[in-house]
Design a protein around this motif. Structure first.
Motif, PDB file in Angstrom:
ATOM      1  N   VAL A   1    -118.857  13.566  45.109  1.00 53.37           N
ATOM      2  CA  VAL A   1    -120.283  13.430  44.792  1.00 53.37           C
ATOM      3  C   VAL A   1    -120.972  14.796  44.893  1.00 53.37           C
ATOM      4  O   VAL A   1    -121.900  15.095  44.150  1.00 53.37           O
ATOM      5  CB  VAL A   1    -120.926  12.396  45.743  1.00 53.37           C
ATOM      6  CG1 VAL A   1    -122.426  12.357  45.576  1.00 53.37           C
ATOM      7  CG2 VAL A   1    -120.328  11.020  45.481  1.00 53.37           C
TER       8      VAL A   1
ATOM      9  N   GLY B   1    -127.848   9.518  40.204  1.00 55.48           N
ATOM     10  CA  GLY B   1    -126.425   9.529  40.507  1.00 55.48           C
ATOM     11  C   GLY B   1    -125.805  10.912  40.534  1.00 55.48           C
ATOM     12  O   GLY B   1    -124.611  11.054  40.760  1.00 55.48           O
ATOM     13  N   SER B   2    -126.623  11.958  40.349  1.00 63.00           N
ATOM     14  CA  SER B   2    -126.057  13.311  40.287  1.00 63.00           C
ATOM     15  C   SER B   2    -125.769  13.892  41.679  1.00 63.00           C
ATOM     16  O   SER B   2    -125.156  14.936  41.794  1.00 63.00           O
ATOM     17  CB  SER B   2    -126.977  14.242  39.489  1.00 63.00           C
ATOM     18  OG  SER B   2    -128.265  14.294  40.056  1.00 63.00           O
ATOM     19  N   GLY B   3    -126.236  13.210  42.737  1.00 62.05           N
ATOM     20  CA  GLY B   3    -125.901  13.653  44.092  1.00 62.05           C
ATOM     21  C   GLY B   3    -127.074  14.240  44.866  1.00 62.05           C
ATOM     22  O   GLY B   3    -126.897  14.741  45.979  1.00 62.05           O
ATOM     23  N   LYS B   4    -128.294  14.155  44.331  1.00 61.84           N
ATOM     24  CA  LYS B   4    -129.469  14.767  44.966  1.00 61.84           C
ATOM     25  C   LYS B   4    -129.718  14.201  46.372  1.00 61.84           C
ATOM     26  O   LYS B   4    -129.881  14.954  47.330  1.00 61.84           O
ATOM     27  CB  LYS B   4    -130.718  14.551  44.094  1.00 61.84           C
ATOM     28  CG  LYS B   4    -130.594  15.051  42.668  1.00 61.84           C
ATOM     29  CD  LYS B   4    -131.869  14.840  41.878  1.00 61.84           C
ATOM     30  CE  LYS B   4    -132.289  13.393  41.709  1.00 61.84           C
ATOM     31  NZ  LYS B   4    -131.340  12.574  40.896  1.00 61.84           N
ATOM     32  N   SER B   5    -129.756  12.859  46.444  1.00 56.70           N
ATOM     33  CA  SER B   5    -130.012  12.226  47.747  1.00 56.70           C
ATOM     34  C   SER B   5    -128.909  12.540  48.737  1.00 56.70           C
ATOM     35  O   SER B   5    -129.185  12.802  49.912  1.00 56.70           O
ATOM     36  CB  SER B   5    -130.065  10.700  47.600  1.00 56.70           C
ATOM     37  OG  SER B   5    -131.349  10.303  47.351  1.00 56.70           O
ATOM     38  N   THR B   6    -127.690  12.501  48.265  1.00 57.45           N
ATOM     39  CA  THR B   6    -126.561  12.789  49.154  1.00 57.45           C
ATOM     40  C   THR B   6    -126.669  14.213  49.688  1.00 57.45           C
ATOM     41  O   THR B   6    -126.457  14.454  50.877  1.00 57.45           O
ATOM     42  CB  THR B   6    -125.229  12.580  48.406  1.00 57.45           C
ATOM     43  OG1 THR B   6    -125.190  11.246  47.907  1.00 57.45           O
ATOM     44  CG2 THR B   6    -124.037  12.818  49.318  1.00 57.45           C
TER      45      THR B   6
ATOM     46  N   PHE C   1    -117.194  10.043  48.204  1.00 56.64           N
ATOM     47  CA  PHE C   1    -117.277   8.636  48.584  1.00 56.64           C
ATOM     48  C   PHE C   1    -116.154   7.919  47.861  1.00 56.64           C
ATOM     49  O   PHE C   1    -116.054   8.038  46.635  1.00 56.64           O
ATOM     50  CB  PHE C   1    -118.624   8.017  48.157  1.00 56.64           C
ATOM     51  CG  PHE C   1    -119.801   8.467  48.989  1.00 56.64           C
ATOM     52  CD1 PHE C   1    -119.877   8.154  50.342  1.00 56.64           C
ATOM     53  CD2 PHE C   1    -120.831   9.186  48.404  1.00 56.64           C
ATOM     54  CE1 PHE C   1    -120.973   8.560  51.096  1.00 56.64           C
ATOM     55  CE2 PHE C   1    -121.926   9.592  49.153  1.00 56.64           C
ATOM     56  CZ  PHE C   1    -121.995   9.274  50.502  1.00 56.64           C
TER      57      PHE C   1
HETATM   58  P1  ADP Z   1    -129.086  10.784  43.175  1.00 52.27           P
HETATM   59  O1  ADP Z   1    -129.898  10.949  44.409  1.00 52.27           O
HETATM   60  O2  ADP Z   1    -128.985  12.018  42.343  1.00 52.27           O
HETATM   61  O3  ADP Z   1    -129.491   9.584  42.362  1.00 52.27           O
HETATM   62  P2  ADP Z   1    -127.040   9.959  45.002  1.00 52.27           P
HETATM   63  O4  ADP Z   1    -126.777  11.089  45.900  1.00 52.27           O
HETATM   64  O5  ADP Z   1    -127.882   8.830  45.489  1.00 52.27           O
HETATM   65  O6  ADP Z   1    -127.568  10.512  43.620  1.00 52.27           O
HETATM   66  O7  ADP Z   1    -125.662   9.342  44.555  1.00 52.27           O
HETATM   67  C1  ADP Z   1    -124.609  10.126  44.001  1.00 52.27           C
HETATM   68  C2  ADP Z   1    -123.397   9.250  43.832  1.00 52.27           C
HETATM   69  O8  ADP Z   1    -122.861   8.929  45.101  1.00 52.27           O
HETATM   70  C3  ADP Z   1    -123.674   7.934  43.135  1.00 52.27           C
HETATM   71  O9  ADP Z   1    -122.577   7.648  42.307  1.00 52.27           O
HETATM   72  C4  ADP Z   1    -123.771   6.951  44.299  1.00 52.27           C
HETATM   73  O10 ADP Z   1    -123.420   5.657  43.913  1.00 52.27           O
HETATM   74  C5  ADP Z   1    -122.766   7.517  45.263  1.00 52.27           C
HETATM   75  N1  ADP Z   1    -123.090   7.214  46.656  1.00 52.27           N
HETATM   76  C6  ADP Z   1    -124.194   7.624  47.331  1.00 52.27           C
HETATM   77  N2  ADP Z   1    -124.181   7.172  48.600  1.00 52.27           N
HETATM   78  C7  ADP Z   1    -123.014   6.474  48.726  1.00 52.27           C
HETATM   79  C8  ADP Z   1    -122.422   5.771  49.795  1.00 52.27           C
HETATM   80  N3  ADP Z   1    -123.003   5.706  51.002  1.00 52.27           N
HETATM   81  N4  ADP Z   1    -121.231   5.177  49.564  1.00 52.27           N
HETATM   82  C9  ADP Z   1    -120.635   5.255  48.372  1.00 52.27           C
HETATM   83  N5  ADP Z   1    -121.140   5.909  47.303  1.00 52.27           N
HETATM   84  C10 ADP Z   1    -122.320   6.505  47.480  1.00 52.27           C
END
Ligand code: ADP
Ligand code: ADP
Length: 236
Positions: free
Chosen positions: A17, A38-43, A12
C-alpha cells in the motif's frame, strides 16, 4: 525540519500500500497529500502518527527518531513514542468528539488528561480557542447540537489546545457539504498565516491548491509528483 520520513513501506495482506514513500515537512509549512481513493494517503498519515506500524522505513518527528528499521533500531521505546505523540495533533474526518460531553468539556478534558494541567487553566485556554473559532457562544452545547462544520472547528480547537508542533488532518472536509468545507478552509488558512505546520490529506483539489505550500500527489502507494500548487496543478 519537523518531519522526515524515508522509504516507508507498508503491506496489507501481501499487497503493497506504501512503496518506499519519502517526504519532509519543514517548520511552518503546509503540505497537502492528494490522490485517488485507495492510493494510500490515509495509511501514510496513520503510519506518520503511530496509528499504524510501518513494515520498514525511517521516521523522525521533531528531532526524535520514531522508527528506523534500516539501522536495526526498530521502534523507539514507549517513553519516546509518547513524547512524539505530545508534539503531534490529529484531526479526523468524523470529528471524533465525545458525544456525552459538552463542547467545553471536550476541550478541557483533553488538556487535563493529556497535559496534566489544572482545570481552570484548561478552561481559560478552551474558551480563548472557542473565541478564535467563533464558537464561544456554543461552549455549553453538545456536539449533536452543532453543524458538521462547527463540530470540526471544535475538533480543531481541541487539537490546538494540546499545543502541537505539527497538526495532521485526515480528510477534514469529506463529511461536510461545500459551504461548511469553506468554513474549515478558512480556519486552516488562518492557522497557516500563523505558521502552524500542517499535513493535510484531502481529495479536494481546490482546497489543496488554495491552502498548501506544497502538494504531494500519490497514486498506488507511490508519490508520483510533488511541488508547489502551481507546479502540480499548472498555473491556469
Ligand atoms: P486513501 O486514503 O488514499 O483512500 P488508504 O490508505 O485508505 O487510501 O487505503 C490504501 C489501500 O490500503 C486500500 O486498498 C485499502 O483498502 C487498503 N487498506 C487500508 N487499511 C487497511 C487495513 N487496515 N487492512 C487491509 N487493507 C487496508
Ligand atoms: P479512509 O480512506 O479515509 O481511510 P476507508 O473507509 O478506506 O477510509 O477506511 C476506514 C478504515 O478502515 C481505516 O482505518 C482503514 O485503515 C480501514 N480499512 C480500509 N480498507 C480496509 C480493508 N480492505 N481491510 C481492513 N480495513 C480496511
Amino acid at each position: 525540519m519537523l518531519l522526515k520520513a524515508e522509504k516507508i513501506r507498508k503491506e496489507f495482506d501481501n499487497t503493497s500500500v506504501l512503496k518506499d514513500i519519502s517526504l519532509e515537512v519543514n517548520e511552518g509549512e503546509v503540505v497537502a497529500i492528494i490522490g485517488p481513493s485507495g492510493s494510500g494517503k490515509s495509511t501514510l498519515l496513520r503510519c506518520l502518527t503511530q496509528l499504524e506500524k510501518v513494515d520498514s522505513g525511517r521516521i523522525e518527528v521533531c528531532d526524535n527518531v520514531m522508527v528506523d528499521t534500516y539501522s536495526g533500531f526498530g521502534y523507539a521505546d514507549n517513553k519516546t513514542l509518547h513524547k512524539i505523540i505530545l508534539e503531534v495533533g490529529l484531526v479526523f474526518q468524523n470529528f471524533n468528539l465525545f458525544p456525552h460531553y459538552s463542547v467545553l468539556r471536550n476541550i478541557v478534558d483533553a488538556q487535563v488528561k493529556v497535559l496534566g494541567i489544572d482545570k481552570n487553566t484548561a478552561k481559560e485556554k478552551a474558551l480563548s480557542l472557542l473565541e478564535k473559532m467563533n464558537l464561544r457562544d456554543r461552549a455549553n452545547a453538545y456536539p449533536c447540537e452543532l453543524s458538521g462544520g462547527q463540530q470540526q472547528r471544535i475538533a480543531i480547537a481541541r487539537a490546538l489546545a494540546l499545543n502541537p508542533r505539527i497538526l495532521f488532518f485526515d480528510e477534514p472536509t469529506s463529511a461536510l457539504d461545500p459551504e461548511l468545507t469553506g468554513e474549515i478552509l478558512k480556519v486552516i488558512r488562518s492557522l497557516a498565516e500563523e505558521h502552524m505546520t500542517m499535513v493535510i490529506v484531502t481529495h479536494e483539489m481546490a482546497f489543496a491548491r488554495d491552502v498548501a505550500d506544497r502538494v504531494i500527489f500519490m497514486d498506488e502507494g507511490v508519490i508520483v509528483e510533488q511541488g508547489t500548487p502551481d507546479e502540480v496543478f499548472g498555473n491556469t
